[in-house]
Design an enzyme around this catalytic site. Structure first.
Site: not given
Length: 447
Positions: A172, A177-178, A184, A224, A402
């Site tokens: 990850y 990212r995200d 995140s 994701d 989270d």
């Protein structure tokens, strides 16, 4: 509506500039942090990422490690994009016949958290969570060397006990990212050479894994990321990241396959890709990714519900799922599978049930951030009730946040400020003691 960044949400932790020292589990550093940078006695300021350091119980010199393993119950450095590998994946479920090595990092987090609980009954239940296997997330390059330590410990344990060991990891660290959320955001950006840095990150993982061929590794690939390419290309950041995401995921698959890593590509969940309009495009994308990586036999299939809250099998549809006939993970998997097969990808599945013990607790299916009232769910097992599902697993380590509800944080996401999100939450990935205690007390089945 379909974007449920399954796992890094944010809940509110208001920074303070008046404390001389930050409290246990409080923030003590990070980008633009203006508050206390030292911790109260009995805790130490611990770096998590560039945005957040947190006061965790212990002292600067203390360290904790465990080399335990758990068997889940069963009813029975190159940069070449086309690596050569003589390995072929073993047929069948990669979990069968292996004991899952318990994450030393998570076991230490749980032990510390349990020790901080004054209620002896709750504390005992909390401590038992350390014996439940979870995945370890490698979301920063700096964490990669610890994989070698875990693999070495697993190898030693396997030799001393005569039981084959399996280590579970999450890959990850994509650049940008995200892309459809904020909670995140990672350490790499496409604009700053992120693709090359990601390749180096993968190469470092491969180097660690290659040194311990007697330990089996199972990996969830980039939560994701691919799901965002199915539903969120209308988001500029996702559209701009599409080519890089695909190149990086392809590189990860190919390189990890050379050292025998069994891989499950993250496939969102029923409330995201499970809608009938999304099943076909999702199958097409996953099928193409599989083919582009040479249809590797080490790409076992897909992971669903990572860091989310959906039931494997719901006794009745949650009202928030209205309009989606695939209202639980088994329905999603059952209806996605034939479409994957039509794309040449005969995928098996693993399903995260780590926080799915309590249902009907969200105001909307798109609410994903530290949802109030959630409890630990079904324990990891190979008895899944479906021939398509290899294992029920805990991918998200319960208690790791989270995302933050601090609206001034660079990674604040509005989902973490919703009425069904637990307040006073720290940054994504850091320990959230209050939420962990809720997961323990609401666990179903009970701990």
């Amino acid at each position: 509506m379909f974007r449920l960044p399954s796992f890094v949400a944010i809940v509110a932790f208001a920074s303070s500039t008046v404390f001389a020292q930050a409290p246990v589990y409080g923030q003590c550093g990070g980008q633009n942090w203006q508050g206390a940078t030292t911790c109260v006695a009995g805790s130490v300021c611990t770096y998590s990422n560039a945005y957040y350091s947190q006061c965790l119980p212990g002292t600067a010199s203390s360290s904790t490690a465990t080399t335990a393993s758990s068997t889940i119950s069963s009813s029975s450095s190159g940069t070449t994009s086309s690596p050569a590998s003589s390995q072929t994946a073993a047929a069948g479920n990669p979990y069968t016949g292996y004991s899952i090595f318990l994450s030393p990092f998570y076991a230490a987090e749980v032990a510390t958290a349990a020790a901080a609980i004054s209620d002896s009954t709750l504390a005992a239940k909390a401590a038992s969570v350390a014996k439940i296997p979870t995945f370890t997330w490698f979301d920063q390059v700096a964490k990669v060397p610890t994989l070698g330590t875990y693999l070495a410990n697993a190898s030693a344990l396997g030799k001393s006990t005569g039981t084959k060991q399996l280590v579970q990891i999450v890959v990850y660290d994509l650049p940008d990212r995200d892309c459809a959320a904020l909670a995140s955001n990672g350490e790499f950006t496409i604009a700053d050479g992120g693709e090359a840095k990601y390749y180096d990150y993968i190469d470092q993982l491969v180097t660690q894994i290659k040194a311990y061929p007697d330990v089996r590794v199972v990996a969830v690939i980039e939560p994701d990321s691919l799901a965002n390419l199915v539903t969120n290309l209308n988001v500029t950041k996702c559209a701009n990241a599409q080519t890089t995401y695909l190149a990086c995921v392809n590189y990860a698959i190919e390189q990890l396959s050379t050292v025998g890593v069994y891989q499950y590509l993250d496939a969102g969940h029923a409330g995201w890709l499970g809608w009938s309009a999304n099943l076909g495009p999702a199958a097409q994308l996953f099928g193409q990714v599989y083919k582009n990586a040479g249809s590797s036999s080490f790409v076992r299939g897909l992971a669903t519900n990572v860091a989310n809250y959906n039931a494997l099998v719901a006794s009745s549809p949650d009202p928030i799922t209205s309009g989606d006939s695939n209202y639980d993970e088994q329905l999603y998997i059952t209806n996605l599978s034939p479409q994957l097969i039509s794309q040449g990808f005969n995928a098996q599945f693993i399903v995260d049930q780590g926080r799915s013990g309590v249902q009907n607790i969200r105001n909307a299916w798109g609410d994903w951030c530290n949802v109030k009232g959630a409890g630990f769910g079904t324990r990891p097992t190979l008895t899944t009730g479906s021939s398509l599902i290899d294992a029920i697993v805990w991918v998200k380590p319960g208690g790791e946040c989270d995302g933050t509800s601090n609206t001034s944080s660079p990674r604040y996401d509005s989902h973490c400020g919703l009425s069904d999100a637990t307040p006073n939450a720290p940054e994504a990935g850091t320990w959230f003691q209050a939420y962990f205690e809720t997961l323990v007390s609401a666990a179903n089945p009970s701990l």
